[in-house]
Write a protein that holds these residues in place. Structure first.
Motif: not given
Length: 296
Positions: A104-106, A108-109, A120, A122, A124, A169-170
């Motif tokens: 998923k992260t790849k 979006l990146t 984008l 990120d 945590d 993301d996340e």
């Protein structure tokens, strides 16, 4: 050339600092500095053994290089990229979810790389609503100081009518209030919004008591990447990354990856390292041996 001269030359040519060397050998920067100046009064032979080992490791890394595993165009990644593009163009809300290690992260990146105007973010586990909004403000290029409402107003003013895309993301790590803030920014600006994360993201979007009905009702598209990737997609990733590997070795990589791209990446990197260390062509048995070192 003395070891001291070798070390100095290596630091200058590769841009390493004395602090980096110190971390690598478990000593202080002062010790390295004293050694290079010739004033170190401690166990010089013991220190030089550590420095020789460090130099050898670093040179080996440079010679062999790290396996670069980037975005690969597969069936599932194309579907995800298409969804992101529609969300961007239509100002819609989309959710991309699936188990960890599916890429998923790849995705979006890569979309951000192709569309630099997309934002984008990120996240945590430490992200509160205010931190989330402040980080978004920093990406937008507006003030991140003041009250939560002030920062949001600045973001909305900057993004309104811009037709940009906000990707998070996340997103399953975000609290309900942060998700509600993103919903409001989406509503007020007309920007597309993509939330990516683990399957529990959908549960979070509904809210335990339906608190986020306004947000959930705005989700126009969802893509479930599932529990694991197909063997076909994994084979494309492995074959693109390691085109010189035999079909049999690639098949074994796919088998031992158990449908997970993160595990596949570790397998590919480890097997290529074993191939070089043993001066032997990669083979299915080598893949099996390395797979036993990975956590199940």
């Amino acid at each position: 050339m003395s070891l001291k001269d070798e070390l100095q030359e290596f630091l200058e040519s590769r841009g390493f600092t004395q602090s980096a060397v110190a971390r690598g050998v478990g000593l202080t920067p002062a010790v390295i500095s004293q050694y290079l100046k010739g004033t170190y009064q401690g166990d010089v032979p013991g220190l030089e053994r550590k420095l020789e080992a460090w130099l050898e490791r670093e040179r080996e890394k440079l010679n062999k290089g790290k396996l670069q595993i980037g975005y690969v165009d597969t069936y599932i990644s194309r579907r995800a990229m298409n969804m992101l593009q529609i969300a961007h163009q239509e100002g819609d809300t989309a959710v991309l979810y699936g188990q960890a290690g599916l890429g998923k992260t790849k995705i979006l990146t890569e979309y951000h790389k192709r569309n630099p105007d997309a934002l984008l973010l990120d996240t945590d586990p430490s992200y509160t609503a205010k931190i989330t909004v402040k980080r978004l403000a920093e990406l937008v290029g507006t003030s991140s100081t003041g009250s939560l409402n002030d920062v949001m107003d600045g973001i909305i003013s900057k993004l309104k009518g811009s037709e940009r895309l906000i990707m998070v993301d996340e997103a399953e790590l975000l609290p309900l209030r942060a998700l509600e803030c993103l919903r409001r920014i989406h509503d007020k600006t007309g920007c597309g919004l993509v939330l990516a994360g683990m399957p529990r993201l959908l549960i979070n979007l509904r809210g335990k008591r339906g608190e986020l009905k306004q947000l959930y009702s705005r989700v126009g598209m969802t893509l479930d990447m599932g529990e694991q990737l197909s063997a076909e997609d994994l084979l494309v990733i492995a074959g693109t990354t390691l085109p010189n590997f035999t079909v049999e070795t690639l098949d074994e990589l796919v088998t031992q990856s158990h449908g997970n791209t993160r595990r596949l990446a570790k397998l590919m990197s480890g097997v290529r390292r074993m191939e070089k260390l043993n001066d032997e062509i990669a083979n299915p048995e080598m893949v099996k041996q390395f797979s036993e070192l990975l956590i199940k």
